[in-house]
Design a protein around this motif. Structure first.
Motif, mmCIF file in Angstrom:
data_model
loop_
_atom_site.group_PDB
_atom_site.id
_atom_site.type_symbol
_atom_site.label_atom_id
_atom_site.label_comp_id
_atom_site.label_asym_id
_atom_site.label_seq_id
_atom_site.Cartn_x
_atom_site.Cartn_y
_atom_site.Cartn_z
ATOM 1 N N THR A 108 -26.943 -20.467 -9.171
ATOM 2 C CA THR A 108 -25.656 -20.500 -9.886
ATOM 3 C C THR A 108 -24.911 -21.804 -9.596
ATOM 4 O O THR A 108 -25.364 -22.648 -8.820
ATOM 5 N N TYR A 109 -23.745 -21.921 -10.223
ATOM 6 C CA TYR A 109 -22.921 -23.123 -10.033
ATOM 7 C C TYR A 109 -22.541 -23.300 -8.566
ATOM 8 O O TYR A 109 -22.487 -24.423 -8.058
ATOM 9 N N ALA A 110 -22.312 -22.200 -7.870
ATOM 10 C CA ALA A 110 -21.920 -22.281 -6.455
ATOM 11 C C ALA A 110 -23.021 -22.896 -5.610
ATOM 12 O O ALA A 110 -22.752 -23.492 -4.564
ATOM 13 N N ALA A 111 -24.270 -22.769 -6.057
ATOM 14 C CA ALA A 111 -25.403 -23.271 -5.272
ATOM 15 C C ALA A 111 -25.731 -24.727 -5.583
ATOM 16 O O ALA A 111 -25.958 -25.528 -4.663
ATOM 17 N N ILE A 112 -25.760 -25.104 -6.869
ATOM 18 C CA ILE A 112 -26.216 -26.457 -7.221
ATOM 19 C C ILE A 112 -25.256 -27.197 -8.147
ATOM 20 O O ILE A 112 -25.571 -28.269 -8.655
ATOM 21 N N ALA A 116 -26.717 -26.056 -12.588
ATOM 22 C CA ALA A 116 -26.924 -24.656 -12.957
ATOM 23 C C ALA A 116 -26.702 -24.418 -14.453
ATOM 24 O O ALA A 116 -27.589 -23.892 -15.135
ATOM 25 N N PRO A 117 -25.525 -24.783 -15.016
ATOM 26 C CA PRO A 117 -25.354 -24.575 -16.455
ATOM 27 C C PRO A 117 -26.292 -25.425 -17.295
ATOM 28 O O PRO A 117 -26.697 -25.013 -18.390
ATOM 29 N N LEU A 118 -26.684 -26.610 -16.809
ATOM 30 C CA LEU A 118 -27.622 -27.448 -17.563
ATOM 31 C C LEU A 118 -28.997 -26.784 -17.652
ATOM 32 O O LEU A 118 -29.640 -26.792 -18.713
ATOM 33 N N LEU A 119 -29.456 -26.224 -16.544
ATOM 34 C CA LEU A 119 -30.728 -25.503 -16.559
ATOM 35 C C LEU A 119 -30.643 -24.266 -17.444
ATOM 36 O O LEU A 119 -31.596 -23.932 -18.166
#
Length: 438
Positions: A108-112, A116-119
């Motif tokens: 998720t966004y919190a991780a990377i 995250a949204p691009l993937l």
């Protein structure tokens, strides 16, 4: 003899099962994204936005799949018209299922962060490309094995995949929605995506037994396969391509207003519990499936175009009563709203396969019906949740939402009146040996 050999192959029961099972799996994969977009993606992948902006961003990612669908229709339609329907159906199933499984593994966004949204967007694009080529092939693998008196009924088996996909995707989320919010947001939402790996194996096993129709085989044997199906389509049938695309707007517009946007509107604006709406939508799909059967039978008897027109008329009438019922905050009233919406969709879905098969010549039929269907899906499906969210944030009234939906459905009603069937003026799919090329 060559002609005798083309008659051998899977039974019609196998053909219809492959059409139903394959589309059901692909639409399951596609619709769980819509459910997740309404419930979790805004928070997990766009947390830096406000609640409304995050929801719009999540629906925007959802819409990316629709934008890719016409491209997938053109791509897989090209090869489906040149190589065959079966091979494209196996390829699209693998791509959709693989992308769906990988979404279940995404950080998720919190991780990377922004990755995250691009993937997520990239995998949604793959989903959209594959689904863009799925519907046309699934319809044709059924209708091109049917005689002219049963074409809509056979085509309806591909249409079952849409409500079955909605039903199973909502059921999957319903089973995990009872989890504590912390667990659901942490990992519970991933389960429906990861389950797709099992479904994809089942779908491949079923579709591996398929063969292309006699008519397409004859086209190949006579070396009449088009080198550029899309070019022929645009040159010979531009009217039906444009009108068919616009006529296809109403079913997804109605469907996505209910199965995607209502999950947001019903919980945030009206106050329904998430599980209540998921249950009501799940039950409405049973009505949807039954209506598809009845509409397909009626389409074969009274004409697919006539039944589709009837469905489009009901689609224009229903939006205002539907929102009025949901706004009561009463579960029974909302259930009635969703059930009637399912009937509206089912009338058009049950007749659409038979109608669209008759719009285009076999040389570019895969491209024609796929592009027309997916263009309508992009306009009616991709934009509806986004526009509805923006309209409600601006005006705070369901009346403007109903008016928007009514306008979309009115476009389909007007344009379907102008489509021209190939009945009596060109080659139509018939399984009998007499269907040699003209």
């Amino acid at each position: 003899m060559q002609e005798t050999e083309t008659t051998e192959g899977p039974s019609r029961r196998t053909i219809l099962a492959a059409s139903l099972v394959g589309t059901s799996i692909e639409w399951y994969d596609y619709y769980i994204f819509g459910t997740a977009a309404a419930l979790v993606f805004g928070t997990l992948f766009y947390p830096q936005f406000s609640s409304a902006a995050g929801t719009i961003a999540a629906f925007g990612t959802f819409a990316v799949g629709f934008i890719a669908r016409p491209l997938g229709a053109a791509l897989f339609g090209h090869f489906g018209d040149r190589i065959g329907r079966k091979s494209m159906l196996v390829i699209t199933l693998v791509i959709t299922g693989g992308a769906t499984f990988l979404i279940g593994l995404l950080p998720t966004y919190a991780a990377i962060g922004l990755g995250a949204p691009l993937l997520l967007i990239g995998l949604r694009l793959l989903q959209g490309l594959a689904v863009g080529g799925e519907w046309g092939g699934a319809v044709l693998i059924a209708t091109e094995h049917a005689d002219s008196q049963r074409r809509a009924f056979y085509g309806s088996f591909a249409q079952f995949g849409v409500p079955v996909g909605v039903l199973t995707s909502n059921l999957a989320f319903l089973l995990v929605s009872g989890m504590p919010d912390e667990s659901f947001m942490a990992w519970g939402w991933r389960i429906p995506f990861l389950l797709s790996i099992v479904l994809i194996v089942v779908g491949i096993l079923v579709r591996a037994r398929l063969e292309d129709s006699r008519q397409f085989a004859e086209l190949k044997n006579e070396n009449q396969v088009s080198k550029l199906p899309l070019g022929q389509l645009v040159r010979r049938e531009p009217r039906n391509l444009i009108l068919g695309s616009l006529a296809s707007i109403a079913p997804p517009a109605t469907g996505y207003m209910v199965i995607v946007y209502m999950l947001t509107y019903g919980t945030q604006a009206v106050g329904f519990e998430r599980s209540t709406l998921l249950t009501l939508i799940l039950l409405s799909t049973l009505v949807w499936i039954l209506t598809i059967v009845l509409a397909a039978v009626a389409a074969d008897r009274y004409g697919a175009k006539n039944i589709y027109i009837l469905g489009a008329m009901t689609a224009v009438v229903w939006p205002f009563p539907m929102f009025a019922l949901v706004d009561t905050a009463n579960a029974a009233a909302a259930g009635l709203a969703f059930f009637v919406a399912a009937i509206v969709q089912g009338i058009m879905s049950g007749s659409q396969g038979g109608l669209f098969t008759e719009l285009f010549d076999v040389q570019f039929r895969y491209s024609g019906i796929s592009i027309a269907y997916q263009m309508g899906g992009m306009i009616g499906g991709a934009l509806t949740p986004i526009v509805a969210t923006a309209l409600y944030a601006t005006y705070g009234s369901s009346h403007v939402l109903a008016l928007y939906l009514m306008a979309l459905c009115a476009v389909s009603l007007v344009t379907v009146l102008g489509v021209q069937s190939r009945s009596g003026r060109g080659r139509l799919p018939r399984p009998a040996p007499e269907t040699a090329a003209e």
